[in-house]
Design a protein around this motif. Structure first.
Motif, short mmCIF file in Angstrom:
data_model
loop_
_atom_site.label_atom_id
_atom_site.label_comp_id
_atom_site.label_asym_id
_atom_site.label_seq_id
_atom_site.Cartn_x
_atom_site.Cartn_y
_atom_site.Cartn_z
N ARG A 138 6.48 33.94 5.40
CA ARG A 138 5.48 34.28 6.42
C ARG A 138 5.85 33.66 7.76
NH1 ARG A 138 2.88 32.86 1.75
NH2 ARG A 138 1.60 34.47 0.74
N VAL A 139 5.71 34.46 8.80
CA VAL A 139 5.88 33.99 10.17
C VAL A 139 4.74 34.59 10.97
CG1 VAL A 139 7.38 33.91 12.19
CG2 VAL A 139 8.40 33.96 9.90
N GLY A 140 3.72 33.79 11.20
CA GLY A 140 2.53 34.33 11.87
C GLY A 140 1.93 35.45 11.04
N GLY A 141 1.72 36.61 11.67
CA GLY A 141 1.14 37.75 10.96
C GLY A 141 2.15 38.58 10.20
N LEU A 142 3.44 38.19 10.28
CA LEU A 142 4.50 38.90 9.58
C LEU A 142 4.70 38.30 8.19
CD1 LEU A 142 6.99 40.85 9.51
CD2 LEU A 142 8.31 38.98 10.54
N GLU A 143 4.69 39.15 7.17
CA GLU A 143 4.87 38.68 5.79
C GLU A 143 5.91 39.53 5.08
OE1 GLU A 143 2.13 39.00 1.96
OE2 GLU A 143 1.48 37.35 3.26
N VAL A 144 6.89 38.86 4.48
CA VAL A 144 7.93 39.54 3.70
C VAL A 144 7.79 39.06 2.26
CG1 VAL A 144 10.41 39.88 3.37
CG2 VAL A 144 9.48 39.66 5.68
N ASP A 145 7.40 39.98 1.38
CA ASP A 145 7.19 39.65 -0.03
C ASP A 145 8.39 40.16 -0.82
OD1 ASP A 145 6.42 39.43 -2.69
OD2 ASP A 145 4.33 39.89 -2.27
N ASP A 146 9.23 39.21 -1.25
CA ASP A 146 10.47 39.61 -1.92
C ASP A 146 10.23 40.01 -3.37
OD1 ASP A 146 13.11 40.11 -1.30
OD2 ASP A 146 13.83 38.30 -2.26
N ARG A 147 9.03 39.77 -3.90
CA ARG A 147 8.72 40.22 -5.25
C ARG A 147 8.55 41.74 -5.28
NH1 ARG A 147 3.73 36.15 -5.82
NH2 ARG A 147 3.38 37.25 -3.86
N SER A 148 7.80 42.24 -4.32
CA SER A 148 7.54 43.68 -4.26
C SER A 148 8.41 44.36 -3.20
CB SER A 148 6.07 43.94 -3.93
OG SER A 148 5.71 43.32 -2.69
N ARG A 149 9.20 43.55 -2.48
CA ARG A 149 10.06 44.05 -1.41
C ARG A 149 9.26 44.84 -0.38
NH1 ARG A 149 15.41 43.38 -2.48
NH2 ARG A 149 16.06 45.00 -1.02
N THR A 150 8.12 44.26 0.00
CA THR A 150 7.26 44.89 1.00
C THR A 150 7.15 44.00 2.23
OG1 THR A 150 5.28 43.89 -0.01
CG2 THR A 150 5.88 46.12 -0.71
N VAL A 151 6.88 44.65 3.36
CA VAL A 151 6.70 43.95 4.62
C VAL A 151 5.36 44.37 5.21
CG1 VAL A 151 7.57 43.62 6.97
CG2 VAL A 151 9.18 43.83 5.05
N THR A 152 4.58 43.39 5.65
CA THR A 152 3.32 43.71 6.32
C THR A 152 3.24 42.94 7.63
OG1 THR A 152 2.15 41.94 5.13
CG2 THR A 152 2.08 44.15 4.15
N VAL A 153 2.57 43.54 8.60
CA VAL A 153 2.30 42.88 9.87
C VAL A 153 0.80 42.95 10.11
CG1 VAL A 153 2.71 42.89 12.35
CG2 VAL A 153 4.55 43.54 10.79
N ASP A 154 0.15 41.79 10.11
CA ASP A 154 -1.31 41.73 10.24
C ASP A 154 -2.00 42.62 9.21
OD1 ASP A 154 -1.06 39.95 12.39
OD2 ASP A 154 -0.89 41.59 13.83
N GLY A 155 -1.45 42.64 7.99
CA GLY A 155 -2.03 43.42 6.91
C GLY A 155 -1.58 44.87 6.85
#
Length: 232
Positions: A138-155
């Motif tokens: 996580r970097v601020g509102g940026l989230e990289v989930d390597d389990r599901s290989r998904t990226v979200t920005v502020d949700g």
């Protein structure tokens, strides 16, 4: 991928002998000429190993011990002291300050190479275990989930190509570190970077278009002119 090794205070001359041995193992020496440059390299480059002499010019071994303590507050990468200083008291203080190993300068270069490779192997294993334990970055509102290989920005879910995902994950994993174009290319494609500038620039532009509110004034993925890219 080439390993970066920071070398400082190479007064013993042993690193001149080690240079071709390290190059043969895909290890690149980053030579620091002073304390300011040590700090600059620590903040700028992705390091895999630090080699330094505990006897600092004008500061003695006490200054070397303080430097080891400082580095340990900044980085967890393996640190080996390579010094002509053989006093057992100095060795103990250097190890207690955070050095992972202490090798005297009169040692066989092949022994030092084996020590370096052993420390790198253990460090790589520890990093791998840590990444498996907490694969969400996580970097601020940026989230990289390597389990599901998904990226979200502020949700909001952001859809990246596999290459874009790998580049972003690499930069997020090294949050705050500036990675050169060659480092990014060689890490992702696992081959020597030749003419990689445009390739990386195109992928970075596409990533920015997807994760940034204003790609021309990026909040997350930033360029450090003349050096490379960083997140955070």
């Amino acid at each position: 991928m080439e390993k970066n090794i920071l070398v400082y205070n190479n007064n013993t001359g042993i690193m001149d002998i080690m240079a071709p041995l390290l190059a043969g193992e895909a290890m690149r020496m980053l030579i620091a000429s002073g304390l300011d440059e040590v700090i600059e390299i620590l903040e700028r480059d992705t390091l895999h190993m630090i080699l330094l002499d505990v006897e600092l010019d004008g500061m003695g071994w006490g200054g070397g011990v303080e430097l080891i303590q400082y580095i340990r507050r900044k980085s967890k990468v393996p640190l080996i002291v390579v010094s002509a200083q053989t006093d057992e008291k100095v060795k103990v203080m250097a190890l207690n300050a955070g050095a992972d190993d202490y090798v005297t300068a009169d040692s066989n270069p092949l022994v030092l190479l084996a020590r370096i490779k052993g420390q790198l192997r253990r460090y790589t294993q520890l990093v791998s275990l840590r990444e498996k334990k907490d694969p969400v970055y996580r970097v601020g509102g940026l989230e990289v989930d390597d389990r599901s290989r998904t990226v979200t920005v502020d949700g909001r879910v952001v859809r990246l190509t596999p290459i874009e995902y790998k580049i972003l994950r690499l930069l997020v994993q090294e949050q705050g570190k500036v990675l050169s174009i060659s480092q990014i290319y060689e890490s992702i494609w696992q081959m020597r970077a030749v003419g990689a500038d445009n390739t990386i620039a195109v992928h970075v532009r596409h990533i920015r278009e997807k994760i940034e509110n204003n790609p021309k004034d990026p909040h997350y993925l930033k360029v450090v002119w003349g050096n490379g890219y960083k997140v955070g």
